[in-house]
Design an enzyme around this catalytic site. Structure first.
Site, PDB file in Angstrom:
ATOM      1  N   GLU A 145      -0.553  86.582  98.496  1.00  0.00           N
ATOM      2  CA  GLU A 145      -0.301  88.254  98.666  1.00  0.00           C
ATOM      3  C   GLU A 145       0.378  88.942  97.572  1.00  0.00           C
ATOM      4  O   GLU A 145       1.527  88.032  97.265  1.00  0.00           O
ATOM      5  CB  GLU A 145       0.155  88.413 100.150  1.00  0.00           C
TER       6      GLU A 145
ATOM      7  N   THR B 137      -1.165  94.721  99.206  1.00  0.00           N
ATOM      8  CA  THR B 137      -0.635  95.115 100.397  1.00  0.00           C
ATOM      9  C   THR B 137      -0.730  96.995 100.066  1.00  0.00           C
ATOM     10  O   THR B 137      -0.895  97.508  99.467  1.00  0.00           O
ATOM     11  CB  THR B 137       0.839  94.966 100.701  1.00  0.00           C
TER      12      THR B 137
ATOM     13  N   ALA C 283       2.565 101.849 104.884  1.00  0.00           N
ATOM     14  CA  ALA C 283       2.547 102.656 106.174  1.00  0.00           C
ATOM     15  C   ALA C 283       1.818 104.063 105.932  1.00  0.00           C
ATOM     16  O   ALA C 283       2.489 104.783 105.112  1.00  0.00           O
ATOM     17  CB  ALA C 283       3.630 102.710 106.886  1.00  0.00           C
TER      18      ALA C 283
ATOM     19  N   GLY D  68      -1.083  99.011 111.210  1.00  0.00           N
ATOM     20  CA  GLY D  68       0.299  99.634 110.273  1.00  0.00           C
ATOM     21  C   GLY D  68       1.389 100.179 111.407  1.00  0.00           C
ATOM     22  O   GLY D  68       1.023  99.953 112.637  1.00  0.00           O
TER      23      GLY D  68
END
Length: 321
Positions: free
Chosen positions: A23, A54, A57, A114
């Site tokens: 990630e 990633t 939000a 989220g």
């Protein structure tokens, strides 16, 4: 740094090799970008199956995330798995983002709800509320573009929780949610971080009994930073190993802290593999050294990727100069 010594030949005939992924997160500054690309080149040498990128939000870092994905596609041999969150976005907005990702060449999306808005406020009217809704939207977009995707469908991943989600009433409810995601079209799941060996195997047992059949890939973070360990423990609502915290707190040097943390991470990953994990997903925090140390000691059975793609990439970079 030399790439880890992955085992390319020990897999029994007919057995699937162990998947490997990392990630990454979009850089927040030019200096962070330089560090990230050093990490990317080091990780690329291990030939992972994909790297996840990633997404902030409500899409707070959408542009930098898409820019990073584009560079991965154009300048590396890596296959990006794009995170996508749905809270705060309408179906029309999300469909546009999904289409943009597909147009750039992305073929893997990690569908996430989220974080909810801070302060207890509700998401905007008309926005999607759950990851399950996002999965179904991705599949609708995919269906509309089926002629453009004849070489393969979109792979949709979701999150799974070895320990109870902070907003969930029970671990049983978490499994029900995972099953609902599967029914909506999820292909695989990646777990949130966990700190105890039995947490992954217990999740898999609960999920299989409930009817979940998709691969559940353990997400493992290098346990080398005491500060990060405590912080993620707070965010995940689970306590790290008391023994590990005490051992890390007692050492005086970064090298000793790293040695202890890498060994603990390897033990955690091996426990997951012993429980039947189909792969390992390493949360790198955009740093390669600890991840590569963990990988070197795991000696995962990996397939040998044909050289053609790597050679083509090298030629493309040469012509670009």
């Amino acid at each position: 740094m030399s790439p880890p010594s992955l085992d390319l030949h020990s897999n029994p005939a007919g057995a699937a090799p162990v998947a490997l992924s990392y990630e990454l997160f979009p850089p927040r500054s030019p200096a962070a970008a330089e560090t990230l690309w050093t990490t990317i080149r080091e990780l690329e040498a291990t030939e992972p199956d994909y790297v996840s990128v990633t997404y902030g939000a409500s899409g707070s870092n959408r542009d930098t995330a898409v820019d990073l994905i584009n560079r991965l596609l154009l300048e590396t041999t890596l296959r990006p798995l794009a995170h996508l969150t749905c809270v705060g976005n309408t179906p029309a907005e999300l469909a546009e983002i999904i289409g943009e990702l597909l147009d750039h060449g992305v073929r893997g999306i990690l569908a996430l709800r989220g974080d909810l808005p801070k302060g207890g406020s509700q998401p905007a009217s008309g926005s999607l509320r759950y990851a399950q809704d996002l999965i179904e939207l991705i599949r609708r977009v995919e269906q509309r573009r089926s002629a453009l995707l004849c070489a393969g469908k979109i792979a949709v991943g979701v999150a799974a929780y070895p320990t109870r989600h902070p907003e969930s009433p029970s671990v049983g409810h978490d499994v029900e949610v995972l099953l609902a995601k599967q029914r909506s079209g999820a292909d695989f799941a990646i777990t949130q971080v966990f700190f105890h060996a039995n947490e992954y195997s217990d999740l898999v047992t609960r999920a299989r009994r409930a009817g979940v059949t998709i691969p559940i890939i353990p997400g493992v973070m290098p346990l080398t930073s005491l500060r990060r360990l405590k912080r993620l423990g707070e965010l995940a609502g689970v306590d790290p190993s008391v023994e590990l915290v005490e051992r890390l707190a007692a050492v005086d040097t970064e090298a000793e802290c790293r040695r202890i943390g890498v060994a603990a991470t390897v033990d955690l990953a091996n426990a997951a593999l012993d429980a039947g994990a189909p792969g390992i997903h390493l949360y790198t925090f955009n740093e390669h050294a600890d991840a590569l140390d963990v990988l070197d000691k795991l000696a995962l059975p990996r397939p040998s990727r044909p050289a053609g793609r790597v050679n083509t990439m090298a030629l493309r970079q040469e012509y670009a100069r």
